[in-house]
Design an enzyme around this catalytic site. Sequence first.
Site, short mmCIF file in Angstrom:
data_model
loop_
_atom_site.label_atom_id
_atom_site.label_comp_id
_atom_site.label_asym_id
_atom_site.label_seq_id
_atom_site.Cartn_x
_atom_site.Cartn_y
_atom_site.Cartn_z
N TYR A 183 0.84 -1.19 0.00
CA TYR A 183 0.00 0.00 0.00
C TYR A 183 0.88 1.25 0.00
O TYR A 183 1.41 1.67 1.03
CB TYR A 183 -0.93 0.02 1.21
CG TYR A 183 -1.86 -1.16 1.32
CD1 TYR A 183 -2.21 -1.92 0.20
CD2 TYR A 183 -2.40 -1.54 2.55
CE1 TYR A 183 -3.05 -3.01 0.30
CE2 TYR A 183 -3.26 -2.63 2.65
CZ TYR A 183 -3.58 -3.36 1.53
OH TYR A 183 -4.42 -4.44 1.64
N HIS A 225 0.51 -12.10 1.09
CA HIS A 225 -0.31 -11.16 0.34
C HIS A 225 -0.27 -11.44 -1.16
O HIS A 225 0.81 -11.45 -1.77
CB HIS A 225 0.20 -9.74 0.61
CG HIS A 225 -0.73 -8.65 0.21
ND1 HIS A 225 -0.34 -7.34 0.07
CD2 HIS A 225 -2.06 -8.66 -0.09
CE1 HIS A 225 -1.36 -6.60 -0.26
NE2 HIS A 225 -2.42 -7.36 -0.38
#
Length: 338
Positions: free
Chosen positions: A61, A145
Amino acid sequence: MAYVPQGPRELGRSGVCVPALGLGCAPLGNLYTAMPEERAQAVVSTALDGGSGYLDTAPHYGLGLSEERLGRALAGRAPGSYTLSTKVGRRLRPLAPGEQPDGQGFVDVPARAREWDLSRDGIRAGLESSLERLGVDAVDVVYLHDVENHLREVYETGFPALAELREQKTVRAIGFGMNHSDVLARLVADLDVDVVLCAGRWTLLERTAYDDLLPVCERRGTSVVVGGVYNSGLLADPRPGARYDYATAPDELLRRARELAAVCGEFGVPLRAAALRFPFGHPSVAAAVVGAAGPEEVRDNAELFGHDIPDALWHALVDRGLLDGDLPLPTSDPRRPV
């Protein structure tokens, strides 16, 4: 009495408990648009002060920006006053001379690049770097992830490295986070997973996870954190040009979302409130994490989460063909369809 999810809820058998509504921290990494630093700090403070004390972030992110901003917001707060998760699999490095950053949807990002590394040393180094950016000694939950295209490395080194960290009590709960519920279902079936973060596949518009992932999680005692309850925006504001699954929504899904909104309106329920509540019809769902572009959205999400939703709304959505009749509904009667 309408059904309202109550927390905190334990993730698997890990001992980690989370409130039902958490904060997704991708917007802190400047997802799609830049967020001023002061606003980012206000988002986190408002969530924590309002009871949304589960915070989920990732190196992906904003190329570490989300973790850095979250760390600044957590400075001075007692570690036990919140639950924190981050992710591993991608490591960050400085850009080489002449190399341009690839934001992958994030803007105004630091001069860094992502590199896949699912080796034992890579997992450990990635987590250590996250802890430095977050300014904490430990996190509660670590997810592998977006590893759907790296499954060989997951089985050989990535997940064993995470399991080792859990065994050593460096982390308390481990799992996977991705958009692909079928891959998550395979991983939960094969491995000792505490929790998965499934984005966009269990919503008012999509039942995919109900058909593949959720039955396995219920059987295995694995908790589910739901992300993407608004399907990238379509269920927040179903207007032409709205995003679905990170792209412009197809006309058919836009039409269905508008029909959902119309029926919700008949019962005085905002579409977003129904979208937030719907996933909790399934017993494996422990929490939903929702992003916010500012503190006012954090407060709005909390208000919507507690909105009184009559059971009759859910039954009306089924009767009008907008929800399948076999789906579990978040009603005051916990009985599930057979």
